[in-house]
Scaffold this motif. Structure first.
Motif, PDB file in Angstrom:
ATOM      1  N   MET A   1      38.026 -72.170 -77.223  1.00  0.00           N
ATOM      2  CA  MET A   1      38.879 -71.394 -78.132  1.00  0.00           C
ATOM      3  C   MET A   1      39.151 -70.027 -77.530  1.00  0.00           C
ATOM      4  SD  MET A   1      38.135 -70.414 -82.084  1.00  0.00           S
ATOM      5  CE  MET A   1      39.318 -69.471 -83.034  1.00  0.00           C
ATOM      6  N   LYS A   2      40.384 -69.592 -77.608  1.00  0.00           N
ATOM      7  CA  LYS A   2      40.748 -68.272 -77.084  1.00  0.00           C
ATOM      8  C   LYS A   2      40.330 -67.185 -78.080  1.00  0.00           C
ATOM      9  CE  LYS A   2      44.843 -69.940 -74.646  1.00  0.00           C
ATOM     10  NZ  LYS A   2      46.309 -69.838 -74.559  1.00  0.00           N
ATOM     11  N   PHE A   3      40.020 -66.013 -77.534  1.00  0.00           N
ATOM     12  CA  PHE A   3      39.696 -64.871 -78.384  1.00  0.00           C
ATOM     13  C   PHE A   3      40.526 -63.667 -77.991  1.00  0.00           C
ATOM     14  CE2 PHE A   3      35.960 -67.568 -78.547  1.00  0.00           C
ATOM     15  CZ  PHE A   3      35.793 -67.676 -79.917  1.00  0.00           C
ATOM     16  N   ALA A   4      41.728 -63.924 -77.486  1.00  0.00           N
ATOM     17  CA  ALA A   4      42.626 -62.826 -77.113  1.00  0.00           C
ATOM     18  C   ALA A   4      43.431 -62.386 -78.325  1.00  0.00           C
ATOM     19  CB  ALA A   4      43.545 -63.274 -75.978  1.00  0.00           C
ATOM     20  N   TYR A   5      42.755 -62.179 -79.439  1.00  0.00           N
ATOM     21  CA  TYR A   5      43.441 -61.745 -80.658  1.00  0.00           C
ATOM     22  C   TYR A   5      43.863 -60.289 -80.502  1.00  0.00           C
ATOM     23  CZ  TYR A   5      41.705 -65.952 -82.992  1.00  0.00           C
ATOM     24  OH  TYR A   5      41.454 -67.249 -83.344  1.00  0.00           O
ATOM     25  N   LYS A   6      45.087 -60.034 -80.870  1.00  0.00           N
ATOM     26  CA  LYS A   6      45.629 -58.692 -80.836  1.00  0.00           C
ATOM     27  C   LYS A   6      46.182 -58.334 -82.213  1.00  0.00           C
ATOM     28  CE  LYS A   6      44.940 -57.885 -76.437  1.00  0.00           C
ATOM     29  NZ  LYS A   6      44.010 -56.829 -75.978  1.00  0.00           N
ATOM     30  N   PHE A   7      46.145 -57.038 -82.517  1.00  0.00           N
ATOM     31  CA  PHE A   7      46.694 -56.594 -83.797  1.00  0.00           C
ATOM     32  C   PHE A   7      48.174 -56.950 -83.866  1.00  0.00           C
ATOM     33  CE2 PHE A   7      48.991 -53.319 -86.190  1.00  0.00           C
ATOM     34  CZ  PHE A   7      48.444 -53.542 -87.434  1.00  0.00           C
ATOM     35  N   ASN A   8      48.561 -57.612 -84.956  1.00  0.00           N
ATOM     36  CA  ASN A   8      49.923 -58.121 -85.081  1.00  0.00           C
ATOM     37  C   ASN A   8      50.714 -57.450 -86.192  1.00  0.00           C
ATOM     38  OD1 ASN A   8      52.161 -59.850 -84.637  1.00  0.00           O
ATOM     39  ND2 ASN A   8      51.439 -61.220 -86.238  1.00  0.00           N
ATOM     40  N   ASN A   9      50.082 -57.254 -87.347  1.00  0.00           N
ATOM     41  CA  ASN A   9      50.843 -56.728 -88.480  1.00  0.00           C
ATOM     42  C   ASN A   9      49.891 -56.093 -89.481  1.00  0.00           C
ATOM     43  OD1 ASN A   9      53.144 -56.143 -89.884  1.00  0.00           O
ATOM     44  ND2 ASN A   9      53.813 -58.244 -90.131  1.00  0.00           N
ATOM     45  N   LEU A  10      50.459 -55.230 -90.312  1.00  0.00           N
ATOM     46  CA  LEU A  10      49.715 -54.552 -91.368  1.00  0.00           C
ATOM     47  C   LEU A  10      50.380 -54.865 -92.701  1.00  0.00           C
ATOM     48  CD1 LEU A  10      47.607 -52.519 -92.424  1.00  0.00           C
ATOM     49  CD2 LEU A  10      49.233 -50.703 -91.904  1.00  0.00           C
ATOM     50  N   LEU A  11      49.642 -55.550 -93.567  1.00  0.00           N
ATOM     51  CA  LEU A  11      50.135 -55.885 -94.902  1.00  0.00           C
ATOM     52  C   LEU A  11      49.379 -55.061 -95.945  1.00  0.00           C
ATOM     53  CD1 LEU A  11      50.170 -59.794 -94.618  1.00  0.00           C
ATOM     54  CD2 LEU A  11      51.863 -58.169 -93.793  1.00  0.00           C
ATOM     55  N   LYS A 751      48.598 -64.014 -79.199  1.00  0.00           N
ATOM     56  CA  LYS A 751      49.941 -63.847 -78.674  1.00  0.00           C
ATOM     57  C   LYS A 751      50.083 -64.659 -77.406  1.00  0.00           C
ATOM     58  CE  LYS A 751      50.801 -59.325 -80.690  1.00  0.00           C
ATOM     59  NZ  LYS A 751      51.219 -57.933 -80.458  1.00  0.00           N
ATOM     60  N   VAL A 752      51.170 -65.404 -77.351  1.00  0.00           N
ATOM     61  CA  VAL A 752      51.383 -66.319 -76.228  1.00  0.00           C
ATOM     62  C   VAL A 752      51.608 -65.524 -74.952  1.00  0.00           C
ATOM     63  CG1 VAL A 752      52.835 -68.154 -75.331  1.00  0.00           C
ATOM     64  CG2 VAL A 752      52.351 -68.022 -77.780  1.00  0.00           C
ATOM     65  N   GLY A 753      50.933 -65.925 -73.889  1.00  0.00           N
ATOM     66  CA  GLY A 753      51.208 -65.353 -72.587  1.00  0.00           C
ATOM     67  C   GLY A 753      50.381 -64.147 -72.217  1.00  0.00           C
ATOM     68  N   ILE A 754      49.467 -63.696 -73.110  1.00  0.00           N
ATOM     69  CA  ILE A 754      48.710 -62.502 -72.747  1.00  0.00           C
ATOM     70  C   ILE A 754      47.445 -62.840 -71.958  1.00  0.00           C
ATOM     71  CG2 ILE A 754      49.562 -61.180 -74.714  1.00  0.00           C
ATOM     72  CD1 ILE A 754      47.017 -61.781 -76.170  1.00  0.00           C
ATOM     73  N   VAL A 755      47.042 -64.117 -71.983  1.00  0.00           N
ATOM     74  CA  VAL A 755      45.830 -64.510 -71.254  1.00  0.00           C
ATOM     75  C   VAL A 755      46.127 -65.785 -70.476  1.00  0.00           C
ATOM     76  CG1 VAL A 755      43.471 -65.355 -71.499  1.00  0.00           C
ATOM     77  CG2 VAL A 755      44.233 -63.425 -72.862  1.00  0.00           C
ATOM     78  N   PHE A 756      45.716 -65.789 -69.204  1.00  0.00           N
ATOM     79  CA  PHE A 756      45.836 -67.002 -68.391  1.00  0.00           C
ATOM     80  C   PHE A 756      44.597 -67.840 -68.627  1.00  0.00           C
ATOM     81  CE2 PHE A 756      45.144 -69.123 -64.190  1.00  0.00           C
ATOM     82  CZ  PHE A 756      46.175 -70.026 -64.316  1.00  0.00           C
ATOM     83  N   ASP A 757      44.758 -68.993 -69.285  1.00  0.00           N
ATOM     84  CA  ASP A 757      43.623 -69.831 -69.682  1.00  0.00           C
ATOM     85  C   ASP A 757      43.883 -71.262 -69.220  1.00  0.00           C
ATOM     86  OD1 ASP A 757      41.308 -70.731 -70.806  1.00  0.00           O
ATOM     87  OD2 ASP A 757      42.100 -70.833 -72.838  1.00  0.00           O
ATOM     88  N   PRO A 758      43.697 -71.549 -67.934  1.00  0.00           N
ATOM     89  CA  PRO A 758      43.980 -72.901 -67.425  1.00  0.00           C
ATOM     90  C   PRO A 758      42.917 -73.892 -67.869  1.00  0.00           C
ATOM     91  CG  PRO A 758      43.060 -71.549 -65.690  1.00  0.00           C
ATOM     92  CD  PRO A 758      43.229 -70.644 -66.871  1.00  0.00           C
ATOM     93  N   TRP A 759      43.237 -75.177 -67.650  1.00  0.00           N
ATOM     94  CA  TRP A 759      42.346 -76.249 -68.063  1.00  0.00           C
ATOM     95  C   TRP A 759      42.323 -77.297 -66.953  1.00  0.00           C
ATOM     96  CZ3 TRP A 759      44.324 -81.206 -70.025  1.00  0.00           C
ATOM     97  CH2 TRP A 759      43.307 -82.080 -70.421  1.00  0.00           C
ATOM     98  N   ASP A 760      41.126 -77.552 -66.415  1.00  0.00           N
ATOM     99  CA  ASP A 760      40.949 -78.547 -65.351  1.00  0.00           C
ATOM    100  C   ASP A 760      41.896 -78.261 -64.180  1.00  0.00           C
ATOM    101  OD1 ASP A 760      39.860 -80.676 -64.064  1.00  0.00           O
ATOM    102  OD2 ASP A 760      41.089 -82.187 -65.081  1.00  0.00           O
ATOM    103  N   LEU A 761      41.913 -77.015 -63.746  1.00  0.00           N
ATOM    104  CA  LEU A 761      42.866 -76.572 -62.733  1.00  0.00           C
ATOM    105  C   LEU A 761      42.384 -76.973 -61.336  1.00  0.00           C
ATOM    106  CD1 LEU A 761      45.517 -74.976 -62.401  1.00  0.00           C
ATOM    107  CD2 LEU A 761      44.136 -72.926 -62.083  1.00  0.00           C
ATOM    108  N   GLN A 762      43.341 -77.343 -60.478  1.00  0.00           N
ATOM    109  CA  GLN A 762      43.067 -77.690 -59.095  1.00  0.00           C
ATOM    110  C   GLN A 762      43.936 -76.850 -58.177  1.00  0.00           C
ATOM    111  OE1 GLN A 762      43.654 -81.913 -58.752  1.00  0.00           O
ATOM    112  NE2 GLN A 762      42.192 -82.396 -60.399  1.00  0.00           N
TER     113      GLN A 762
END
Length: 928
Positions: A1-11, A751-762
């Motif tokens: 699971m990714k944990f690259a959570y970034k602040f997105n909005n204030l409600l 947010k899409v694209g902020i972390v490079f998270d490959p899987w089974d990379l060769q």
């Protein structure tokens, strides 16, 4: 699971303090919310929060005429120059003092700032000024005897009017002019609130706090100011040059030096008189008061203490709007000061008013209520009406698809928020006291809330009404509430009688009263599995109790814990529960065996956060901290925790490790942000934070709270609240989580694209290799390589290159591990791509071929994300289809009407022709 959570909005917080401004196109409102800035898109009905954060609350901001540069200044005088294109802070400047106002000139070349009794003019960087160094000071004006309050630029950007608390308005020139002098307009009896130049002239309108408005007429027009370098030439210089040229001739006629000097004096006097006559032809800059009006007479009919707090003037349409401390605002048409419209929006003062570019919309902000309104005054309708919870937001809950977020506040209100737009679309006011807990039903059809007013209420999310009210046999204060997964039963725990009440949602009847706890109920939760009806609860009596109330009544199993239980939450697998205790521990128990699996120590992860008024050390303060809210991630492997601190922690349950820690705010305007008190506040007389500093405000609040007060109300003296995390909730999709904090509801998302998270990379798997495989029509190989790289854009590119006839074959070939990852990718692509039918075919093939092999629990985030995007796409397409259907009906109706009119016209023409033929026949007979 990714944990690259970034602040997105204030409600939950639309406006706090400071001034509101519109963007140049007039379609968006920029609002300061504590130390953040919200942008309300009025055309698309969406809220976005700029990804910037100040160390203190913003109090003044203004936008350049081209809409690219925003200058925002916080309450400590730190100015940020923000690029709205890149949404970053490009420069910082410290004024070292409180700033009241900032204003850009109409030509965009300068901006002025009010600080103390001074006004500073800076060159604005950009193509208009040719200056690219930020905060280059151009002028400083310091002639006011009191603090400056407002600014106004003339339409040609040559003059600057500065109002102050000394009841005067001074007019300064940016450049040097031959016929200009500094003017002080003194005719008010209270501090100046606003001043405005008229369009195409130097005429002024000044407004003071007691409601007096003065209209001033300038004796010069825009083109009458004479620049210093273009002033009338002095003949004295020419005469002196002529005298120097003719010295030889004067010597020839043997004139003495005394005679030459006397001749020069006479000529000089003659030139000065001539110059004075020419300058007097253009009078010196001056003002004349035309009229005075008392704008506060009307609001004082209802409130004798009402004072004018804000104003704005639209120079094109000559419309003036003024706001008062009793919540009313008035619109006048200038220069006759005719009352056009009046409205009272609340009982609290209006702290900011702004017109949009066309003058059709008016933005109004009330800082005490956190209310933001956009009013279209001509049609008398609301364009936007947003208000957060008046006090703290105490609890939040996501719907099962992650589309809706419910929040409860200490003001007794329950609000529903659209997560995608960030707007509150319904508010329930049935509770008469603070709401302590909210929970959604499993089918998303209703939401329940518990309150200390002794009621638990169920609200229909579809029809927006309170359809059930659950009460106890005797008055109690409910502290927590839970709904079982089927949505048939509601349970609530009391904090004063130590009992748990169970009701039926269908009948509204009380089914069971569960007794056994010996202290206030801290929290309770139902098992999320549809095959189980287990209920768990924790209490201050240091016990965790497991109930099966539906089948066994009050029979329960008791588990002792080390300290007072504060929060309990079920793992999504239904086998484990996590319990937060008062000693900062998180205990994990297995339900079937009632045994403890593990314990997480979180004391040192919270941080101390010493308050300014604390008399104990930070080490002792840390001992009293604890987690007050827990929530499992969608896959059940991680736990998010928060409480009496600014930190939110994510733990790996099996490894007992802290995976990520988020600091929810950097706002030093809140209390308990630092571990140590600033030494500059400590004097021989004690802590300066304990000294009351009263100001001349409406209502007269002070800067510290009453002794022992932790929670504020509308009459409390709380001015600097402590930073707290009241509730945490993971989205069922796993893509975001929400935190109910002192500042509002903070949304953190992946947010899409902020972390490079490959899987089974060769080694051989690269973006170039993926594109080469697509060109060679090796679609299966390209898709698997793109999924191993885990780059969304590359996966979407390879997916859309696959022919439709090969989709079923490729899905049959893919292994189940690829299929499970592909579900979430398809959900993301479907939400952004125009190829809706294409991706729907992919999803249909996956579910029909691999549906039985997909594990629901493990792939719950992907399935929920898929449901969420399908619902949103369905709503969008439904609107388009309805619009097209009604448009076609309208066009068809227009065609029928046109055809009917054409037929009627043809009939009339034929009738006229027949009548004319008959008349001709009669005439022919007469002629014969």
């Amino acid at each position: 699971m990714k944990f690259a959570y970034k602040f997105n909005n204030l409600l939950g917080a639309a406006y706090k303090k400071g001034n509101l401004i519109f963007t140049p196109d007039g379609n968006s409102v920029i609002s300061p919310v504590s130390n953040k800035i919200n942008v309300f898109d009025l055309r698309n009905n969406k809220i976005s929060t700029l990804p910037i954060e100040s160390r203190f609350n913003y109090v003044a901001l203004d936008l350049s005429p081209n809409g690219c540069t925003l200058v925002a200044i916080n309450e400590e005088g730190e100015a940020h120059m923000i690029s709205l294109i890149s949404q970053t802070i490009v420069h910082t400047y410290r004024f070292k003092g409180k700033v009241r106002c900032v204003k850009f000139s109409p030509d965009g070349k300068h901006f002025a700032v009010c600080k103390e009794n001074n006004a500073f003019v800076f060159k604005a960087p950009g193509q208009f000024s040719g200056q690219y160094n930020a905060f280059v000071m151009e002028r400083v004006y310091h002639t006011s005897t009191d603090e400056t309050t407002c600014l106004s630029w003339s339409t040609d950007s040559r003059l600057l009017a500065v109002g102050s608390k000394d009841m005067s308005v001074k007019v300064y020139a940016l450049d040097k002019f031959a016929n200009f002098r500094i003017i002080a307009l003194r005719n008010h009896t209270d501090s100046i609130v606003q001043c405005f130049f008229e369009k195409g002239s130097y005429d002024l309108i000044t407004i003071s706090k007691n409601g007096q408005m003065c209209v001033w007429e300038c004796n010069l027009n825009l083109n009458d100011l004479i620049p210093w370098d273009k002033a009338p030439p002095r003949k004295k210089q020419k005469v002196e040059e002529e005298v120097e040229d003719n010295v030889d001739e004067l010597k020839v006629i043997e004139q003495t030096e005394l005679e030459i000097t006397e001749a020069l004096k006479e000529v000089s006097l003659e030139v000065e008189n001539e110059t004075k006559e020419k300058v007097d032809q253009k009078n010196h800059f001056s003002y004349k008061k035309l009229d005075r009006h008392y704008l506060a007479d009307e609001p004082r009919k209802d409130d004798r203490e009402a004072v004018l707090t804000s104003a704005d003037y639209h120079i094109d349409s000559k419309i003036l709007v003024t706001g008062f401390s009793n919540g009313s605002f008035f619109i006048h048409e200038m220069p006759d000061v005719n009352l056009v419209h009046s409205l009272k929006i609340s009982n609290e003062k209006i702290t900011s008013i702004a017109f949009n570019g066309t003058g059709d919309w008016i933005a109004l902000g009330c800082s005490d209520l956190g209310q933001l309104l956009v009013w279209e005054w001509q049609s008398e309708t609301y364009i936007l009406k947003q208000q957060g919870h008046a006090n703290n937001t105490s609890c939040v809950s996501y719907s099962n698809d992650g589309e809706i977020l419910a929040s409860g506040g200490e003001d007794g209100k329950v609000k529903l928020w659209n997560v995608n737009t960030g707007l509150c679309f319904i508010t329930f006011n049935e509770h008469s006291s603070a709401v302590t807990s909210v929970a959604f039903s499993g089918n998303k059809k209703f939401v329940v809330s518990a309150s200390v007013d002794g009621t638990v209420r169920a609200y229909d999310v579809i029809r927006y009404r309170n359809f059930r009210t659950f009460t106890s046999p005797r008055p109690v204060q409910f502290a927590c509430v839970a709904v079982d997964v089927s949505g048939e039963f509601v349970a609530a725990g009391a904090q004063d009688v130590f009992e748990i009440y169970l009701w039926s949602v269908k009948t509204g009847k009380l089914l069971e009263v569960l007794c056994g706890h010996e202290g206030p109920i801290g929290s309770l939760d139902f098992n999320p599995l549809p095959t189980s009806s287990t209920l768990v609860s924790v209490s201050w009596d240091k016990t965790l109790r497991i109930w099966d109330a539906i089948e066994k009544g009050s029979a329960h199993e008791t588990i002792d814990i080390t300290s007072d239980g504060i929060c309990v939450v079920f793992n999504p697998n239904g086998q484990e529960v996590a319990v937060a205790t008062l000693d900062s521990h998180i205990h994990i128990f297995e339900i079937k065996t009632a045994s403890q699996i593990t314990t997480i120590e979180g004391r040192y992860d919270l941080g101390s956060g010493k308050s300014d008024t604390d008399l104990i050390s930070s080490k002792k303060t840390l001992e009293a901290k604890s987690f007050t809210s827990l929530c499992y991630s969608a896959d059940g492997e991680y736990l998010i925790a928060g409480g009496q601190s600014k930190n939110v922690c994510i733990y790996n349950v099996k490894e007992k490790l802290l995976v990520k820690k988020f600091e929810i705010t950097q706002n030093r305007s809140l209390d308990a942000m630092d571990d140590f008190i600033n030494r500059r506040k400590l004097t021989e007389f004690g802590n300066l934070a304990l000294v009351e500093e009263r100001e001349n405000r409406e209502g007269g609040p002070v800067s510290i709270r009453l002794p022992g007060v932790r929670k504020g109300d509308m009459a409390a003296r709380v001015h600097k609240p402590e930073v707290r995390v009241f509730c945490l909730e993971f989205s069922p999709t796993g893509q975001q989580w929400a935190a109910a904090t002192t500042e509002g509801i903070l949304i953190y998302s992946l947010k899409v694209g902020i972390v490079f998270d490959p899987w089974d990379l060769q080694i051989g798997i690269t973006p170039a290799a993926v594109r080469n495989a697509v060109q060679e029509e090796k679609f299966m190989e390209a898709l698997t390589m793109a999924m191993k790289l885990n780059e969304t854009n590359l996966i979407q590119e390879s997916l859309e290159s696959i022919p439709l006839k090969d989709v079923e074959l490729i899905i049959n070939t893919l292994s189940i591990q690829y299929v499970q990852r592909l579900l979430l990718i398809l959900a993301e692509a479907l939400g952004t791509s125009r190829h809706v039918e294409y991706y729907l075919i992919w999803i249909q093939c996956i579910l029909s071929i691999h549906g039985p092999s997909i594990k629901i629990q493990k792939n719950m985030p992907a399935i929920l994300a898929l449901e969420k995007v399908l619902v949103r796409r369905y709503q969008e397409l439904s609107k388009i289809c309805d619009h097209n259907k009604y448009t076609m009906q309208y066009i068809s109706r227009l065609g029928e009407v046109a055809q009917k009119k054409s037929k009627e016209l043809t009939d009339v023409q034929m009738k006229d022709e027949n009548e004319s033929d008959s008349d001709n026949e009669d005439l022919f007979e007469v002629y014969e």
